[in-house]
Design a protein around this motif. Sequence first.
Motif, PDB file in Angstrom:
ATOM      1  N   SER A  37     117.665  61.406  50.950  1.00 53.41           N
ATOM      2  CA  SER A  37     116.793  60.529  50.176  1.00 53.41           C
ATOM      3  C   SER A  37     116.814  60.954  48.714  1.00 53.41           C
ATOM      4  CB  SER A  37     115.368  60.594  50.711  1.00 53.41           C
ATOM      5  OG  SER A  37     114.474  59.913  49.848  1.00 53.41           O
ATOM      6  N   PRO A  38     116.733  60.018  47.792  1.00 49.15           N
ATOM      7  CA  PRO A  38     116.659  60.397  46.372  1.00 49.15           C
ATOM      8  C   PRO A  38     115.261  60.836  45.950  1.00 49.15           C
ATOM      9  CG  PRO A  38     116.627  58.015  46.569  1.00 49.15           C
ATOM     10  CD  PRO A  38     116.818  58.558  47.965  1.00 49.15           C
ATOM     11  N   TYR A  39     114.314  60.807  46.882  1.00 49.59           N
ATOM     12  CA  TYR A  39     112.925  61.107  46.542  1.00 49.59           C
ATOM     13  C   TYR A  39     112.529  62.512  46.990  1.00 49.59           C
ATOM     14  CZ  TYR A  39     112.927  56.058  46.032  1.00 49.59           C
ATOM     15  OH  TYR A  39     113.244  54.780  45.657  1.00 49.59           O
ATOM     16  N   GLN A 266     109.324  53.858  50.164  1.00 47.86           N
ATOM     17  CA  GLN A 266     110.587  54.435  49.740  1.00 47.86           C
ATOM     18  C   GLN A 266     111.775  53.819  50.476  1.00 47.86           C
ATOM     19  OE1 GLN A 266     110.007  58.711  50.020  1.00 47.86           O
ATOM     20  NE2 GLN A 266     108.709  58.739  48.198  1.00 47.86           N
ATOM     21  N   SER A 269     112.458  50.560  48.812  1.00 44.70           N
ATOM     22  CA  SER A 269     113.142  50.777  47.539  1.00 44.70           C
ATOM     23  C   SER A 269     114.621  51.087  47.758  1.00 44.70           C
ATOM     24  CB  SER A 269     112.471  51.928  46.778  1.00 44.70           C
ATOM     25  OG  SER A 269     113.150  52.196  45.569  1.00 44.70           O
ATOM     26  N   ILE A 270     114.927  51.929  48.747  1.00 49.86           N
ATOM     27  CA  ILE A 270     116.319  52.265  49.033  1.00 49.86           C
ATOM     28  C   ILE A 270     117.098  51.030  49.484  1.00 49.86           C
ATOM     29  CG2 ILE A 270     117.810  53.538  50.647  1.00 49.86           C
ATOM     30  CD1 ILE A 270     115.713  55.812  50.528  1.00 49.86           C
ATOM     31  N   GLN A 273     117.858  49.023  46.457  1.00 50.79           N
ATOM     32  CA  GLN A 273     118.941  49.649  45.709  1.00 50.79           C
ATOM     33  C   GLN A 273     120.280  49.458  46.421  1.00 50.79           C
ATOM     34  OE1 GLN A 273     118.974  51.134  42.678  1.00 50.79           O
ATOM     35  NE2 GLN A 273     116.854  50.455  42.465  1.00 50.79           N
ATOM     36  N   ASN A 295     121.233  54.209  54.767  1.00 54.63           N
ATOM     37  CA  ASN A 295     121.083  54.477  53.339  1.00 54.63           C
ATOM     38  C   ASN A 295     122.406  54.901  52.712  1.00 54.63           C
ATOM     39  OD1 ASN A 295     121.234  56.986  54.630  1.00 54.63           O
ATOM     40  ND2 ASN A 295     119.924  57.993  53.112  1.00 54.63           N
ATOM     41  N   ASN A 337     118.690  56.617  43.701  1.00 57.70           N
ATOM     42  CA  ASN A 337     117.721  55.816  42.956  1.00 57.70           C
ATOM     43  C   ASN A 337     118.447  55.014  41.881  1.00 57.70           C
ATOM     44  OD1 ASN A 337     118.147  57.570  40.724  1.00 57.70           O
ATOM     45  ND2 ASN A 337     116.493  58.930  41.392  1.00 57.70           N
ATOM     46  N   ASN A 338     117.726  54.240  41.120  1.00 55.02           N
ATOM     47  CA  ASN A 338     118.347  53.344  40.155  1.00 55.02           C
ATOM     48  C   ASN A 338     119.200  54.101  39.134  1.00 55.02           C
ATOM     49  OD1 ASN A 338     118.659  50.658  38.901  1.00 55.02           O
ATOM     50  ND2 ASN A 338     117.481  51.557  37.233  1.00 55.02           N
ATOM     51  N   GLU A 340     120.589  57.143  39.440  1.00 55.00           N
ATOM     52  CA  GLU A 340     121.767  57.724  40.081  1.00 55.00           C
ATOM     53  C   GLU A 340     122.825  56.669  40.379  1.00 55.00           C
ATOM     54  OE1 GLU A 340     119.618  61.416  42.484  1.00 55.00           O
ATOM     55  OE2 GLU A 340     119.649  59.408  43.365  1.00 55.00           O
ATOM     56  N   ASN A 341     122.393  55.515  40.845  1.00 51.31           N
ATOM     57  CA  ASN A 341     123.346  54.445  41.162  1.00 51.31           C
ATOM     58  C   ASN A 341     124.040  53.924  39.907  1.00 51.31           C
ATOM     59  OD1 ASN A 341     122.654  54.683  43.856  1.00 51.31           O
ATOM     60  ND2 ASN A 341     121.160  53.024  43.790  1.00 51.31           N
TER      61      ASN A 341
END
Length: 356
Positions: A37-39, A266, A269-270, A273, A295, A337-338, A340-341
Amino acid sequence: MSIAQKLQREHLAEVVPYASARRTMSGGSVWLNANESPYSNDYQLNSDNLNRYPAFQSTELNQSYAEYAGVNEQQVMSCRGSDEAIELLIRAFCEPGSDQIIVCPPTYGMYAISAQTHGAAVKQIPLRTADWQLDLEALLPALQQTKLVFLCSPSNPLGNTLASADIQQVLETAKNTLVVVDEAYIEFCPDATLATWLERYPNLVILRTLSKAFALAGARCGFALANSDIIEVLKKVLAPYPLPDLTVQVAVQALSRTGLQRLQQQVSSILEQRAQLLQQLSALPMQIVADSDTNFILLQVDNASELIDYVKQQGVLIRNQSAQVGLAECVRISVGNNTENRQLIAALNSFYGESL
């Protein structure tokens, strides 16, 4: 020859350990190679009992997960990630040197490595490449000679789910075989879970983890869901204190009402994304291998190694899956996340801009 080489169990000489993302790659500032997870979330920790051994099985944790998964507490065993559950299943049910497991590649590598480490044979029955589903014609006859069959759904590294009707046929055919369904990524497609099938199928085992959608890869907390007779056998080979007290504290908070609300936010959100990333990737000369219910996204490219090396130089880590059956020149990209992408897409655009 060293003393270790002389004394190790004979079959271990041929075993190649699992090449985890952390073991094979380092550096970079954007880690999109391990399906994490990016979180990173905050938790409150109490150190009052750190001088005491933790419970063999935390009642609070197992009750919380049972409620979350829709099963009863007697059907839950908590352990150090689903990797430990894989190991325990093989140690508890496979006789070294005589029993075998079945895997259906391309799939998660730890099933085979855990079996090989224990001295159990591994029979591979690859998925059909046309649709990446079970090859029932080859699989069903082989079940009678097998103690365990591991089915990864949603799949790692493909990202798709296996047809529930096919899994049901396996369960009904293999009444004397444990059918282990790895649901590590189930939070990204919750309607695909088979947890409600436990009452109907005494040979079903489901693996779960908090490493992915729950954003707790560093806590190492996983679960085996099965009927109580299987759970009791697994406990015979489980370590006396499998989960540290701090891990239990964090896991219980993650499974609280507040924690589950955050999980849903989350995951949403993923998934958003992922949709944006898929749209951006479609403009590049790469092909999506399978629809993703996870993911991450699996892509076929012209030169996987060259692409991975290039984006690594830009600080972005992605995973090479080319060694897997049927996945020549394939890379796996975790959804970040935004920010990183956007860094990923910039690196990919730069690579393909220079290569054109």
